[in-house]
Design an enzyme around this catalytic site. Structure first.
Site, PDB file in Angstrom:
ATOM      1  N   GLY A  51       0.792  -1.223   0.000  1.00 17.53           N
ATOM      2  CA  GLY A  51       0.000   0.000   0.000  1.00 17.53           C
ATOM      3  C   GLY A  51       0.827   1.276   0.000  1.00 17.53           C
TER       4      GLY A  51
ATOM      5  CB  THR B 237       1.122   3.483  -4.838  1.00 15.06           C
ATOM      6  OG1 THR B 237       2.388   3.056  -5.369  1.00 15.06           O
ATOM      7  CG2 THR B 237       0.494   4.470  -5.805  1.00 15.06           C
TER       8      THR B 237
ATOM      9  CE  LYS C 243       7.641   2.829  -7.235  1.00 11.74           C
ATOM     10  NZ  LYS C 243       7.083   2.041  -6.129  1.00 11.74           N
TER      11      LYS C 243
ATOM     12  CB  THR D  96       9.637  -2.756 -11.848  1.00 13.60           C
ATOM     13  OG1 THR D  96       9.046  -3.381 -10.701  1.00 13.60           O
ATOM     14  CG2 THR D  96      11.026  -2.246 -11.521  1.00 13.60           C
TER      15      THR D  96
ATOM     16  CD  GLU E 140       5.098   4.071  -4.115  1.00 10.76           C
ATOM     17  OE1 GLU E 140       4.407   4.939  -4.709  1.00 10.76           O
ATOM     18  OE2 GLU E 140       4.901   2.848  -4.222  1.00 10.76           O
ATOM     19  N   GLY E 141       9.268   4.222  -2.050  1.00  8.69           N
ATOM     20  CA  GLY E 141      10.216   3.141  -2.283  1.00  8.69           C
ATOM     21  C   GLY E 141       9.711   2.170  -3.345  1.00  8.69           C
TER      22      GLY E 141
ATOM     23  CG  ASN F 273      -2.820   0.040   3.827  1.00 16.33           C
ATOM     24  OD1 ASN F 273      -3.865   0.658   4.067  1.00 16.33           O
ATOM     25  ND2 ASN F 273      -2.438  -0.254   2.591  1.00 16.33           N
TER      26      ASN F 273
END
Ligand SMILES: Nc1ncnc2c1ncn2[C@@H]1O[C@H](COP(=O)(O)OP(=O)(O)OP(=O)(O)O)[C@@H](O)[C@H]1O
Ligand SMILES: C[C@H](N)[C@H](N)CCCCCC(=O)O
Ligand SMILES: [Mg+2]
Length: 226
Positions: free
Chosen positions: A14, A16, A37, A41, A115-116, A177
């Protein structure tokens, strides 16, 4: 509190979804926000349309105009670890490009939310030990950790927190989450918080971005100057 990472205990937890919620909340507070980001991928093909879920979510739900080119540095088609997806495309992820981009975005925006990709120990190269965690450490930004509430999360979350602590990376808090109210999930959350003392929030499963309006969730994890 200005710029931070949203990282996860795994892929698909979660990151994103939470990044998008934070983006909208901070935009509603009048901040100029950009989600970034660095590496994504998994190109999605849908009836002749090709897109990436992460940056598409940012664009679809942002309350401010976003420069599409600024949202991402590397995109690779294969839904795989960045090191492998990049290798198959003959590309090398350069961490300096990522770090320099973050520094530039910090000059142009009140808040940069990075974001990772997947979890923390995701490799970026097939021939070195560079991981996402190294880039986070070098960025010197704090992180918010997104975790599942389902079985397996105790180990994944504690391992992720220990990895952050070992690098002295500031953990702003944990977002548990997709909570579905089960006693097992509640026990997992309580057990994790018995081991580590950090702010945390719980977000229900089956939320929608547009309808989410629980400001307390965000204010519990961060303070921000307007
Ligand atoms: N609380 C929630 N309520 C409803 N749907 C959610 C919630 N959290 C996540 N989702 C959905 O679950 C899926 C996975 O979430 P998301 O894409 O944010 O994961 P991720 O950690 O960013 O994955 P990746 O590692 O690929 O970046 C998405 O379809 C997302 O919309
Ligand atoms: C394709 C997926 N949605 C993510 N973008 C990348 C996940 C990488 C996971 C690598 C691993 O931990 O095995
Ligand atoms: Mg994502």
């Amino acid at each position: 509190m200005e710029h931070f990472w949203v990282v996860g205990t795994d892929t698909d937890v979660g990151k994103t979804f939470i990044t998008t919620l934070f983006m909208r909340h901070l935009q509603m507070q009048g901040l100029k926000v950009i989600p970034y980001k660095p590496v994504q991928t998994g190109e999605v093909a849908d009836e002749g349309r090709y897109y990436y879920q992460d940056t598409t979510s940012y664009l679809e739900y942002s309350l401010q105009p976003l420069d599409k080119e600024a949202l991402n540095t590397y995109s690779f088609s294969l839904p795989a670890s960045p090191h492998y997806a990049a290798e198959l495309e003959g590309e090398t992820i350069k961490e300096d490009r990522l770090l320099n981009t973050i520094e530039k975005l910090k000059l142009d925006y009140d808040t940069v939310i990075c974001e990772g990709a997947g979890g923390l120990y995701v490799p970026f190269h097939s021939n070195t030990t560079l991981t996402l965690l190294d880039v986070i450490e070098q960025s010197a930004l704090p992180v918010i950790l997104v975790a599942k509430t389902k079985l397996g999360t105790i180990n994944h979350t504690l391992l992720s927190v220990k990895a952050l602590q070992a690098r002295n990376i500031d953990l702003l808090g944990i977002v548990f989450n997709q909570f579905e109210q089960s006693p097992l999930e509640k026990n997992s959350i309580d057990t994790i918080l018995r081991f580590i003392d950090v702010p945390s929030v719980v977000i229900e499963a089956n939320c929608t971005i547009e309808s989410f309006d629980d400001k307390a969730v965000f204010e519990r994890l961060m303070t921000y100057d307007i």
